[in-house]
Motif scaffolding. Structure first.
Motif, short mmCIF file in Angstrom:
data_model
loop_
_atom_site.label_atom_id
_atom_site.label_comp_id
_atom_site.label_asym_id
_atom_site.label_seq_id
_atom_site.Cartn_x
_atom_site.Cartn_y
_atom_site.Cartn_z
N ASN A 180 34.64 -35.46 -2.45
CA ASN A 180 35.13 -34.78 -1.25
C ASN A 180 36.66 -34.76 -1.23
O ASN A 180 37.28 -33.76 -0.89
CB ASN A 180 34.59 -35.49 -0.01
N TRP A 181 37.24 -35.90 -1.62
CA TRP A 181 38.71 -35.98 -1.67
C TRP A 181 39.27 -35.00 -2.71
O TRP A 181 40.26 -34.31 -2.47
CB TRP A 181 39.10 -37.43 -2.01
N GLN A 182 38.62 -34.94 -3.88
CA GLN A 182 39.07 -34.00 -4.89
C GLN A 182 38.97 -32.56 -4.37
O GLN A 182 39.86 -31.73 -4.60
CB GLN A 182 38.23 -34.16 -6.16
N HIS A 183 37.88 -32.30 -3.64
CA HIS A 183 37.71 -30.95 -3.12
C HIS A 183 38.76 -30.63 -2.05
O HIS A 183 39.22 -29.48 -1.95
CB HIS A 183 36.30 -30.80 -2.54
N GLN A 184 39.15 -31.62 -1.27
CA GLN A 184 40.18 -31.42 -0.26
C GLN A 184 41.50 -31.03 -0.91
O GLN A 184 42.30 -30.29 -0.32
CB GLN A 184 40.38 -32.69 0.56
N LEU A 185 41.75 -31.53 -2.11
CA LEU A 185 43.02 -31.25 -2.79
C LEU A 185 43.00 -29.95 -3.59
O LEU A 185 44.01 -29.58 -4.18
CB LEU A 185 43.37 -32.42 -3.72
N CYS A 186 41.83 -29.30 -3.63
CA CYS A 186 41.77 -28.02 -4.33
C CYS A 186 42.68 -27.01 -3.63
O CYS A 186 42.71 -26.92 -2.39
CB CYS A 186 40.33 -27.48 -4.36
N LYS A 187 43.38 -26.21 -4.40
CA LYS A 187 44.22 -25.18 -3.80
C LYS A 187 43.38 -24.08 -3.16
O LYS A 187 43.78 -23.47 -2.17
CB LYS A 187 45.13 -24.58 -4.88
#
Length: 1076
Positions: A180-187
């Motif tokens: 979820n955190w990685q997805h939050q950082l997606c541009k």
């Protein structure tokens, strides 16, 4: 392995168990050694899978680890052996006997022989002890109950029997949070991301319409992905800040070596143990970690090399302790709870600190700015300084203005430097003053520092470099470091947003650092580099908190009180910045800020609810409390001395109460008397060295036929003479009572106490059923003082115990009541190995463990270790030659034994591993005495190099001598039957006890009878026991009407009487007893 890596293993175990990888689960349990699955172990035992049982156990313990482990493996292998016999599979039984059970033969040869003899029986149930053996299933269940008890008692299984509580599928949840955190950082986050792998970081492809998609509702793994609201606010997607690389010696993973070129905001911050990976977001710069859990549970492999953490080794456990006598366990009797002194400072005491070397010297600071130094043994205040500014002209204008506005000033903190040569005082207005403490009691001004704007709230000493430094903190939100000699400022630490309440310097792995707490509840940690705090997290209570390490520097504690009066005493997990343990027992609303202290690496104490509360460091519940006989404030301040034998507690009406345990009471009695005697001599007689007994603890109560060296270099005068101190500072005159002595008159009136009649003392012969008793070779009281143990010249031990009764409700040793000659129900005797020699000609030696559970003894042959409850030999070792001549247990570890040898060497032997750890040389003749220090890593020894002849005292040779428990008297037995009581300092005779006074004439009228050994009671300084040449043992003590042995002889113009010391061969008054 780091703490977080250990937790990762538990997460993996949970995951494997949920996925039904049962064999893999148990293999990981065994290989990691973190969790012992008792249910799995029970299944293996009940199924008779003996090889798998031992394989699983091998991940946690080995046969030779300790007594519990040995018993566990023995029971398993014995059951396997009996089952083979029950199946009439004698070939298998012989194989088990040779391969598995033979290892125990060296520990109990008789038991191994008995097991072997079972092979000769048609049915092993013919053996009386195995007659109740049922079928295999019931036998396994019975054995399993015993094994569970042994495992639970085994210290190697401590904290390994319970799986830590956490939610199901925790590893999955953490992975989902990461996704979820990685997805939050997606541009360009997509609403339904297609996550196909965990091997690489997730990244969404850019959407075709260029719009930003909402976060996903769930992920590909079990359970929903946590909502965005559960995370800290993101802010702008700016480039992530760089993380500083740690030094190779980074302490606990969070003390890093910063790059000077980086600005302060770039310093990695977080709770101890939290080092951000290279892509940490900016919002983690100032985390606010909950006090109940670490800020992060798992770290990637990229950051694993940043997580070097210290592992604190557990002390070796004592292997020869049964369930009723736990190894290395302190009891409540070790706590100082008995009020022995009450002092009055004259104003309200705000701070206390015992001298680190002279442990009865107490420094106090008060609410009117004065400081005092007390010698608690003699109840004298040996120094007193009222507050004044030494150089008002050099003070800053804010300080001058503050003093003009309000001259009242208070001591916030006073304490000694680590070596005790300097004391520092922090005041409530700007000022820090330091004094040099001269051993004769004089205080000399050293440095005055205008340290902070406002109050100086705390002070500490440290060695960040080779020189001593002073650390201060204050109302100006700053922490400063000063050179202790010159007062020059070395460092200033900025970063707190409120007044700094306390500082706690420490070092680990050669890294020096400082913890600080502020009144807003923030805790920070600093390196000596002025580059900012490495730690920023919250203390429980969010107000006034102090921090302290245990004496060995391995455990960190804090105690604080909130504005609402809620108090919190906790232990910290340094590696993670999380609270490891919270101690219970505080009232809901504490009246004032609770203060605490630690002692012996084992106990905590805090003042609350008008009492002192004690905790075991390893138990969150209160151990005990004391009200100090009343008169305490709501939240008293307190301080232990270094050994933990004394505790100073502030009291109402400007008072200080001194509490002591048994060791502390002995110390005070000894120093009080010595200080009194020392004050009668001229000042030039002051010996500034501290008494050896102060550092070494109480002398051993083991008595043996020895002669005493007249020089006695280990017997020092008090470290501080009261009369000498009184002349040093006229400002202290009101506190020192003048003593007027008329030595000439005392010399004329003093008379030696000569006791020749049994009506002038109490004596009791211990009952003995032996038809022809042999002479007593060794004699000692048990450490508890409730029993006597003798060793005869025939190598047989005898034990006398005093039983509880209406006349003796405490069961203490006394000459008023006859003791009971005790033996276990099996009727066996404790008999030493003699190696076919003549025990009458051997040098016997004996020693008791601290808890009186084991006795170690030798009579010219092997050294034997006996169980005091069963009298059974547990093991033998160190076969002669050379023979052992003196024995001593280590005070903290029953496995470590010092053995003095006939060839003048000393061997340090580890019983558990059957190995000589070191061999000490230096004496010329056989060893006659050994004593371990109670607090230092020191062993004191004596050899048979000289003999003491008390000139003009008693004509016969000395047969035995020993110090009283308080070190003030020397008891000596003489070959004509007399007993002499001498002053320890001067060796002047104060009392002579004739043989006729303690031995009935009908017994002493025959052959020559005299005391072979004298034993001193460990708690009562005026009670002794004597072992006689005819085998009798007598207990002797003064009458209640005159509870001491005579009166101390006066000093003739301060001069000590002359004593002679000469080799035994040079005097015709020799005895057949070994010399010292």
């Amino acid at each position: 392995m780091s703490s977080l890596s250990r937790e990762l293993v538990f997460l993996i175990l949970q995951f494997l168990d949920e996925e039904k990888f049962k064999e893999t689960v148990h293999k990981l349990e065994q290989e990691s050694g973190f969790y012992f699955n008792m249910k799995h172990f029970e299944d293996l035992v009940q199924g008779g899978e003996w090889d798998e049982v031992e394989r699983y156990l091998s991940g946690f313990t080995k046969v030779e680890d300790n007594r519990y482990s040995m018993k566990i493996f023995f029971e398993i292998r014995k059951q396997k052996y009996l089952e083979a016999l029950d199946r009439h599979d004698r070939a298998k039984a012989v194989e088990i006997l040779v391969k598995d059970l033979k290892v125990f033969a060296s520990f109990n040869e008789e038991l191994f022989k008995e097991i072997t003899q079972l092979l000769t029986l048609d049915n092993f149930r013919q053996n009386e002890q195995l007659s109740k053996y049922g079928d295999t299933k019931s036998a396994r269940n019975i054995m399993l109950m015993e094994l569970k008890k042994l495992i639970e008692a085994n210290p190697l299984f401590r904290d390994k029997l319970n799986f830590p509580p956490f939610k199901a599928s925790r590893l999955r949840t953490l992975i989902n949070q990461s996704l979820n955190w990685q997805h939050q950082l997606c541009k360009n986050p997509r609403p339904n991301p297609d996550i196909k792998t965990l091997f690489t970081d997730h990244s969404c492809a850019a959407p075709t319409n260029g719009a930003r998609a909402p976060p996903p509702a769930n992920g590909p793994l079990v359970g929903p992905i946590p909502k965005t609201a559960g995370f800290p606010p993101m802010g702008a997607h700016a480039p992530f800040q760089p993380v500083v690389s740690p030094s190779p010696n980074a302490i606990a993973g969070w003390m890093t070596n910063p790059n000077p070129s980086l600005p302060h905001p770039a310093i990695a911050q977080g709770p101890p143990g939290l080092v951000q990976p290279p892509n940490t977001a900016a919002f983690l710069k100032h985390p606010r970690t909950p006090t109940s859990a670490p800020g992060i549970d798992y770290q990637s492999a990229d950051s694993e090399h940043l997580m070097k953490r210290m592992r604190v080794g557990q002390p070796d456990e004592v292997s020869f302790s049964g369930a009723s006598h736990p190894p290395n366990v302190y009891s409540q009797e070790d706590l100082p709870k008995q009020v022995v002194r009450t002092l009055n400072q004259g104003s309200n005491v705000m701070s206390l600190d015992f001298h680190p070397v002279q442990q009865t010297i107490l420094l106090v600071g008060t609410n009117v700015g004065d400081i005092g130094i007390w010698e608690v043994g003699s109840r004298e205040r040996i120094a007193h300084k009222t507050f004044k500014v030494w150089d008002i002209g050099s003070c800053t204008l804010p300080l001058q203005a503050a003093l003009m506005k309000d001259a009242a000033i208070c001591v916030n903190r006073c304490l000694w430097s680590p070596d005790g040569n300097i004391l520092g005082v922090a005041f409530s207005k700007h000022i820090v003053q330091t004094y040099t403490f001269v051993p004769n009691g004089e205080l000399r001004q050293q440095a005055e520092i205008d340290a902070h704007i406002g109050g100086v709230n705390d002070i500490a000493f440290s060695h960040p470099n080779k020189s001593l430094s002073i650390i201060t903190c204050g109302d100006d939100k700053l922490i400063k470091v000063w050179d202790a000699q010159s007062g020059q400022k070395q460092y200033t630490f900025e970063g707190h947003e409120a007044s700094v309440y306390s500082v706690c310097p420490h070092y680990k792995e050669n890294i020096q650092f400082i913890f600080s707490t502020a009144i807003d509840g923030k805790i920070k940690a600093w390196l000596y580099d002025c580059l900012g705090s490495r730690v920023d997290y919250d203390a429980p209570g969010h107000w006034c908190t102090t921090m302290s390490y245990s004496a060995d520097g391995t455990r960190l504690f804090s105690c604080g009180t909130s504005k609402d009066g809620d108090s919190h005493l906790v232990e910290w997990n340094e590696t993670e910045g999380a609270i490891k343990r919270t101690y219970n027992g505080f009232r809901k609303r504490s009246l004032g800020v609770v203060q605490f202290d630690t002692t012996r690496n084992h106990f905590l104490a805090a003042g609350d609810e008008f009492v002192v509360k004690f905790w075991d460091m390893d138990n969150t519940n209160i151990l005990t409390t004391t009200d100090c006989e009343g008169g305490l404030p709501a939240s008293p301040r307190l301080r232990f001395n270094r050994e933990g034998s004394l505790l100073a507690v502030t009291a109402n009406d400007n008072g200080i109460k001194i509490l002591a345990n048994t060791d502390g009471q002995r110390l005070l009695r000894m120093l009080e008397s010595r200080a009194f005697e020392g004050s009668r001599g001229p000042p030039q007689q002051i010996n500034t060295k501290p008494p050896l007994l102060t550092n070494l603890g109480s002398a051993s109560n083991v008595s043996s036929p020895i002669a005493v060296n007249a020089e006695r270099p280990d017997r020092m005068l008090p470290a501080v003479s009261m009369s000498g101190l009184a002349s040093m500072d006229v400002s202290r005159t009101p506190d020192v009572k003048p003593r007027i002595t008329e030595e000439s008159e005392k010399l004329k009136t003093w008379k030696l106490a000569d006791i020749v009649d049994s009506g002038h003392l109490r004596a009791r012969r211990c009952p003995d059923t032996a038809a022809s008793p042999t002479k007593v070779a060794r004699l000692l009281y048990t450490n508890s003082g409730v029993a006597l143990l003798s060793l005869g010249s025939n190598a047989v031990h005898k034990l006398w115990k005093w039983q509880r009764s209406d006349r003796n409700p405490n069961g203490k040793s006394t000459a008023s009541i006859s003791p009971h000659l005790w033996q276990p129900a099996n009727g066996i005797l404790m008999t030493n190995d003699t190696s076919d020699g003549n025990p009458e000609e051997a040098t016997a030696c004996i020693a008791l463990s601290k808890n009186d559970s084991y006795v170690m003894s030798a009579s010219g042959g092997k050294v034997s270790l006996f169980n005091m409850m069963t009298f059974k030999v547990m093991t033998t070792f160190m076969a002669p030659p050379p023979a052992a001549t003196f024995l001593a247990f280590h005070p903290q570890d029953n496995n470590i034994i010092a053995i003095g040898m006939e060839d003048s060497t000393i061997q340090i032997y580890n019983v558990r591993v059957d190995e000589v750890k070191s061999k000490l040389k230096g004496h010329q003749k056989k060893i006659t005495g050994l004593a371990f220090s109670q607090s230092m890593n020191v062993l004191v020894s004596s050899g048979a190099d000289a003999q003491w002849y008390p000139r003009d005292a008693l004509p016969a040779p000395v047969s035995s001598a020993i110090y009283s428990c308080d070190g003030l008297l020397v008891y000596a037995g003489f070959c004509d039957g007399a007993i002499g009581v001498f002053e320890a300092e001067s060796l002047r005779l104060r009392c002579r006890i004739a043989l006729s006074a303690y031995v009935p004439p009908s017994i002493s009228s025959g052959a020559s009878v005299y005391p072979m050994v004298v034993a001193a009671h460990p708690l009562e300084p005026n009670q002794i026991a004597v072992g006689m040449s005819d085998g009798a043992v007598h207990v002797v003590e003064p009458l209640d009407a005159d509870p001491k042995w005579g009166v101390a002889p006066p000093q003739d113009n301060g001069a000590h009487p002359s004593m002679s010391s000469a080799p035994a061969a040079s005097n015709n008054q020799t005895s057949d007893q070994p010399t010292r």
